[in-house]
Structures are given as C-alpha cells and as structure tokens.
Design a protein around this motif. Structure first.
Motif, PDB file in Angstrom:
ATOM      1  N   THR A  14     -64.283   5.083  68.629  1.00 47.75           N
ATOM      2  CA  THR A  14     -64.703   3.943  67.806  1.00 47.75           C
ATOM      3  C   THR A  14     -63.544   3.459  66.938  1.00 47.75           C
ATOM      4  N   ASP A  16     -59.475   2.154  65.928  1.00 44.98           N
ATOM      5  CA  ASP A  16     -58.673   0.946  66.109  1.00 44.98           C
ATOM      6  C   ASP A  16     -57.853   0.970  67.403  1.00 44.98           C
ATOM      7  N   LEU A  17     -57.245   2.104  67.687  1.00 48.56           N
ATOM      8  CA  LEU A  17     -56.383   2.195  68.870  1.00 48.56           C
ATOM      9  C   LEU A  17     -57.194   2.017  70.159  1.00 48.56           C
ATOM     10  N   ARG A  20     -58.304  -1.732  70.312  1.00 46.02           N
ATOM     11  CA  ARG A  20     -57.286  -2.773  70.539  1.00 46.02           C
ATOM     12  C   ARG A  20     -56.472  -2.537  71.812  1.00 46.02           C
ATOM     13  N   MET A 117     -57.184  10.079  67.707  1.00 48.56           N
ATOM     14  CA  MET A 117     -57.790  10.368  66.400  1.00 48.56           C
ATOM     15  C   MET A 117     -56.722  10.766  65.413  1.00 48.56           C
TER      16      MET A 117
HETATM   17  P1  NAD Z   1     -58.987   5.146  63.387  1.00 48.74           P
HETATM   18  O1  NAD Z   1     -59.099   5.721  62.006  1.00 48.74           O
HETATM   19  O2  NAD Z   1     -59.201   3.698  63.574  1.00 48.74           O
HETATM   20  O3  NAD Z   1     -60.018   5.901  64.348  1.00 48.74           O
HETATM   21  C1  NAD Z   1     -60.319   7.269  64.216  1.00 48.74           C
HETATM   22  C2  NAD Z   1     -61.383   7.697  65.226  1.00 48.74           C
HETATM   23  O4  NAD Z   1     -61.610   9.082  65.049  1.00 48.74           O
HETATM   24  C3  NAD Z   1     -62.742   7.024  65.058  1.00 48.74           C
HETATM   25  O5  NAD Z   1     -63.277   6.819  66.341  1.00 48.74           O
HETATM   26  C4  NAD Z   1     -63.570   8.075  64.314  1.00 48.74           C
HETATM   27  O6  NAD Z   1     -64.940   8.005  64.609  1.00 48.74           O
HETATM   28  C5  NAD Z   1     -63.001   9.327  64.884  1.00 48.74           C
HETATM   29  N1  NAD Z   1     -63.197  10.454  63.964  1.00 48.74           N
HETATM   30  C6  NAD Z   1     -62.670  10.604  62.722  1.00 48.74           C
HETATM   31  N2  NAD Z   1     -63.096  11.766  62.163  1.00 48.74           N
HETATM   32  C7  NAD Z   1     -63.881  12.371  63.084  1.00 48.74           C
HETATM   33  C8  NAD Z   1     -64.609  13.608  63.122  1.00 48.74           C
HETATM   34  N3  NAD Z   1     -64.574  14.449  62.090  1.00 48.74           N
HETATM   35  N4  NAD Z   1     -65.279  13.899  64.237  1.00 48.74           N
HETATM   36  C9  NAD Z   1     -65.299  13.064  65.281  1.00 48.74           C
HETATM   37  N5  NAD Z   1     -64.655  11.885  65.314  1.00 48.74           N
HETATM   38  C10 NAD Z   1     -63.948  11.536  64.231  1.00 48.74           C
HETATM   39  O7  NAD Z   1     -57.573   5.611  63.949  1.00 48.74           O
HETATM   40  P2  NAD Z   1     -56.617   4.842  65.022  1.00 48.74           P
HETATM   41  O8  NAD Z   1     -55.855   3.790  64.306  1.00 48.74           O
HETATM   42  O9  NAD Z   1     -57.396   4.469  66.197  1.00 48.74           O
HETATM   43  O10 NAD Z   1     -55.562   5.979  65.385  1.00 48.74           O
HETATM   44  C11 NAD Z   1     -55.862   7.090  66.194  1.00 48.74           C
HETATM   45  C12 NAD Z   1     -54.573   7.818  66.528  1.00 48.74           C
HETATM   46  O11 NAD Z   1     -53.694   6.946  67.202  1.00 48.74           O
HETATM   47  C13 NAD Z   1     -53.803   8.340  65.329  1.00 48.74           C
HETATM   48  O12 NAD Z   1     -53.156   9.524  65.703  1.00 48.74           O
HETATM   49  C14 NAD Z   1     -52.780   7.258  65.094  1.00 48.74           C
HETATM   50  O13 NAD Z   1     -51.630   7.744  64.430  1.00 48.74           O
HETATM   51  C15 NAD Z   1     -52.468   6.867  66.509  1.00 48.74           C
HETATM   52  N6  NAD Z   1     -51.904   5.533  66.668  1.00 48.74           N
HETATM   53  C16 NAD Z   1     -52.629   4.423  66.338  1.00 48.74           C
HETATM   54  C17 NAD Z   1     -52.106   3.160  66.544  1.00 48.74           C
HETATM   55  C18 NAD Z   1     -52.892   1.920  66.229  1.00 48.74           C
HETATM   56  O14 NAD Z   1     -52.395   0.834  66.553  1.00 48.74           O
HETATM   57  N7  NAD Z   1     -54.061   1.997  65.640  1.00 48.74           N
HETATM   58  C19 NAD Z   1     -50.817   3.024  67.062  1.00 48.74           C
HETATM   59  C20 NAD Z   1     -50.089   4.172  67.397  1.00 48.74           C
HETATM   60  C21 NAD Z   1     -50.657   5.415  67.199  1.00 48.74           C
END
Ligand code: NAD
Length: 489
Positions: A14, A16-17, A20, A117
């Motif tokens: 759910t 952002d990554l 998107r 995550m």
């Molecule tokens: P986010 O905070 O948008 O999403 C986190 C996800 O983890 C959600 O689906 C949430 O429900 C889940 N979650 C959190 N705590 C939980 C728990 N205790 N039990 C079960 N599920 C849980 O994060 P994001 O931006 O999608 O980033 C995820 C990873 O990708 C990170 O490691 C981030 O550094 C990396 N990343 C993200 C991007 C980006 O563009 N968003 C780019 C490069 C790397």
C-alpha cells in the motif's frame, strides 16, 4: 528466451513505491507479453479485501502507467494479505495463500519476495520467511530488497547476516534503481563496443571525470528519514559510487553477472580511502537555504517539516575520488549531488586532456577540450564535443557537438528502471543489482567521511541558496586542481 513464471509477493503493497513504480512496471511487462504465468500477493498492514486492493492497483496503473483494455485481466491476478510483520501466525496464513496460488496458477513453486517497506523490517521479515517456511519452495526463491541497505557498514553487516539466514547471496537482489536506468546500462556499451573510446579510457588521455546528480526538489515529506540519512548515505554510498565503478572498471572477460560484478568490486578496492583531516580536502557538504525556484519562494532545509531547526544534515555533497590503479592514477573523479539545485539532471562528463600543442590558439582563446557527455536523466543520450573549422576564410577552430538522443531513435520511451529490474529479478539476472562486496566496500569508504562530519558541527549551514548549483566550496574543489564543473543545464 523463456518467459518467467512466479508468485510475486510485495511487502509494503500500500506504499508509495508499490503504487508509483511497481504496479505500473509489472503491468508494462504483462502488456508486452513478457510474463508467463504469474500472480501477485500484496502484503501490508491495513485490512483490505482482494477487490479493494485490485481497485488500487488499477488506479495506480491508470495514473502512473499506460492502461489498456487488458487491465482488468491483469488485476484479477492480484491478491491481498493483511499482515503483521512480527507475528508468525500471519506468515503461516500468507504461506497457505501462497501454496494455493502456486497450485491454481501453476507457478512451478517459484517465489519472489519484494521488500518495498521501511528498512527496519527487512531483517525481521527475512527471518520469518525462513522460520515460518515460506522459503521452502520447489522452484526458485529470490529476495528483492530496497535501499537503504543499512545505515553504515556495521548495520549493513547485521542486516546482511539476517537476510543470509534465509537466502544465499545469489538469491538476493539489492535494488539500486540507477542500475536500471537505460543510460547507466549504456556506459558499458559505449566503453566496450567502440574502438574509439576504450584506447583513450585512461590517465594518458582523460584529465578528469565529473558525475553530477542534481534534484530541484527539497526534502518534501521525507524529513524524518532524511534527517537520519543525508545526501552522503542517500545518494553517494549507492548511486554515485555505482556510476563511478561502471566508468572506471576494467573490461570484464565476459558479460556475465559474476565477471561484471567482480570488476566493479576491484574498483571499490582501488578507491583511495579518505580519512580524518583529508576529508576536508576531498569532500564538501552543503545544506540548502531558502531561495527562489521557478519564481516561487521556498524554505530552507532547517524550516522543513520534521527537520531539526539546527540540523547539520547535509543535502549536498561534492567529492573528489581517486582510484589508485594503473589505469586511473592521477585522474580525479568528481562527484556532486544535492537537493534544491538549479536543475534536475544526472550527467557524466568525461573530459579529455588537451592536445599536445594548440595550433589554433587565437587571442587568448585556446581550443576547447574534447568532452564525452552521457546524459542519464531526464534526457537520455550522448554528446561528443569536438572542434572543427569555423566556416569561411581562415583556419579558426570552433566547438561542435555530435548528439545522440536515445528517445529520438525508435520513437519509444525507454522502459523505466523498475520495469527492467523487476524483469531481471524474474529471469534471475542479478547483474544490475549490487553484490554484498560492493555494498560493504562502499560503506567503508563513506563511513570514514561521515565519521568526520558527525564529529564536527558545520557552522556555516545553510551554505547554498535554493536554486543554485551548491556551495562555493564545491567549485573550489575543482578550481584547486585547475578544473571547473562543466555546466549540466
Ligand atoms: P511507504 O511508507 O509509502 O510504504 C510503506 C509500506 O509498508 C506500506 O504499504 C505499509 O502498509 C507497510 N508497512 C509499514 N509498517 C508495516 C508493518 N508493521 N506491518 C506490515 N506492513 C507495514 O514507503 P515507500 O516510499 O513505498 O518505500 C518503501 C521502501 O522503498 C523503502 O525502503 C524506501 O527507502 C524504498 N524506496 C522508495 C522510493 C520511493 O520512490 N517511494 C524510492 C526508492 C526506494
């Protein structure tokens, strides 16, 4: 080329990554017919029905991808599991669902575990996957893991040990999405498929190399994460050093994962450690102040949400790297990266040495050095800067540019990094993922720098205006060596 078959489990579905990048990328692969049999389980904390989840995936593809008629069929293969990352019973239920899907979709027992995550959960999840038997498969099992891989060498080692309990090194796909970018992958081809570059690719003919990755955005909503990270950890340890290793590596004997990675590792081993007081001579840190971007006033980093008003976190880093081997002795590799800079641009400039004698010297005007510019993003392409005769009378030389724009050629947008990397992980090609040895060596390099920065307060922060190209000290770094940053805009 056999099409991959697998159950893909996305932890953090759910987030952002996933929303998107991952769903639209998977859809693109599906739409191009590059997937065979597959199903996806979205795993996240909140409770959702399969239908609600499928609707989110549909919206994600519509908003961030190019949806077509087969979208409904695509999302029908998506399932949802509401999960507690620390609870064994939740993993056992997930395992049951996985077995059902494996059978219904005939997925040959192949599983991809994609951890999208917060990194603090990576270790726990990997350990549970093993303990609760989700990694007991009849096909392949692979772990795809997002950055950051640790906070420093020590924490990276702890994390690596945790994930290695459940996966072997060749089952671990550490994402560095820069390695999925078309023009980053092109560095190797430009170097090793052209007779005119490789013979010059050394300290006899190259004077310096400049790698810039600038963003116009500030920290946005990521203040909490960024305060603990900073540009050195967020950009230099991974993306910047990865690009340097591809520019500097020796030609591999074959284009296999092992051969390419081991040549990259050798670059990291040759990277001169910058220790103690030397840090101030080789590295510059910066933090953005307020300023104006597109005629809009923007706040300083210290005024951003979730940021300490006295924060010493760097939002800009410039550095001079020396690779102490026969090929590169004496050639500086300058890197710089920062937020809230004048332009969004990732570019590599290879500056060749001056010709031995300038026959075209005119009124204090020397001929320009040859440059090879590799445009990584947002434009993708190559520019070669040469000198040619100025038209008309006389023998004056004038600079000319040979341009190749990647997008102009086949009229198609090149696939996004995530699309390529997902496909690679499904096919079992780990070439464009980082090996543990690369991670460990790059952390040791970066840890020496953070050790100095963390023990000295930077009193001059903020030291660059939003909308500029960083602090003056970054220009001095090159000026001291008789160079300057070639403009990237
Ligand atoms: P986010 O905070 O948008 O999403 C986190 C996800 O983890 C959600 O689906 C949430 O429900 C889940 N979650 C959190 N705590 C939980 C728990 N205790 N039990 C079960 N599920 C849980 O994060 P994001 O931006 O999608 O980033 C995820 C990873 O990708 C990170 O490691 C981030 O550094 C990396 N990343 C993200 C991007 C980006 O563009 N968003 C780019 C490069 C790397």
């Amino acid at each position: 080329n056999e099409k991959p078959t697998a159950l893909i489990m996305i932890f953090g579905a759910t987030g952002d990554l996933a929303n998107r990048k991952l769903f639209p990328s998977l859809y693109n692969l599906y739409a191009k017919g590059q997937l065979d049999k597959f199903a996806v389980v979205g795993v996240a904390r909140r409770s959702l029905t399969n239908e609600e989840f499928q609707l989110r995936v549909k919206e994600s593809v519509t908003e961030h991808g190019e949806a077509a008629a087969n979208l409904d069929e695509f999302v029908s293969k998506f399932y949802y599991h509401s999960h507690d990352v620390t609870d064994s019973s939740s993993y056992i239920a997930l395992g049951k669902l996985a077995e059902e899907l494996d059978e219904n979709y005939r997925l040959d027992g192949n599983r991809i575990f994609y951890l999208a995550m917060a990194p603090e959960f990576f270790g726990t999840i990997a350990e549970h996957l093993k303990k609760d038997k989700l990694t007991n498969v009849t096909g392949f099992k692979r772990l795809v893991i997002e950055k950051p891989f640790g906070h420093d060498l020590e924490s990276a080692k702890v994390l690596n040990k945790q994930i290695r309990t459940a996966f072997s090194e060749d089952e671990i796909y550490r994402i560095d999405h820069y390695l999925g970018k078309e023009m980053v992958q092109n560095i190797e081809v430009i170097r090793f498929a052209n007779a005119m570059f490789e013979p010059l690719w050394n300290n006899r003919y190259i004077s310096n190399i400049q790698v810039t990755s600038s963003e116009t955005l500030g920290v946005e909503e990521r203040g909490r994460y960024y305060e603990k990270s900073g540009a050195l950890r967020d950009m230099v340890q991974n993306h910047m050093l990865q690009m340097v290793s591809l520019l500097a590596m020796e030609p591999p004997i074959k284009l296999t994962t092992d051969e390419i990675r081991s040549e990259k590792v050798r670059v990291f081993r040759a990277l001169r450690p910058i220790i103690g007081e030397e840090v101030n001579d080789y590295f510059v840190r910066g933090q953005y102040g307020q300023g104006s971007m597109n005629e809009k006033e923007v706040p300083a980093y210290r005024q951003e949400e979730m940021v300490d008003p006295d924060s010493n976190t760097e939002t800009f880093v410039a550095g001079k790297l020396m690779i102490d081997n026969f090929r590169w002795a004496g050639v500086p590799f300058y890197i710089r990266t920062g937020k809230r800079m004048k332009a969004k641009s990732t570019k590599i400039v290879i500056q060749f040495k001056d010709i031995p004698m300038d026959l075209y010297y005119q009124r204090e005007q020397t001929v320009n050095p040859n440059l090879l510019v590799i445009h990584i993003q947002p434009e993708e392409g190559i520019t070669l800067h040469l000198n040619a005769k100025k038209s008309g009378q006389g023998t004056e030389a004038t600079p000319v540019k040979l341009n190749y724009a990647n997008k102009g050629i086949d009229g198609l947008n090149t696939p996004e990094a995530y699309e390529k990397l997902l496909y690679d992980s499904l096919r079992g090609d780990a070439t464009n993922f980082t090996h543990w040895d690369e991670v460990a060596l790059s952390w040791s390099f970066v840890d020496n720098i953070s050790a100095v920065w963390e023990n000295t307060n930077e009193h001059s922060f903020p030291n660059y205006e939003s909308g500029s190209m960083g602090p003056e000290a970054a220009d001095k770094l090159l000026k001291n060596d008789g160079f300057f940053w070639w403009p990237v805009t």
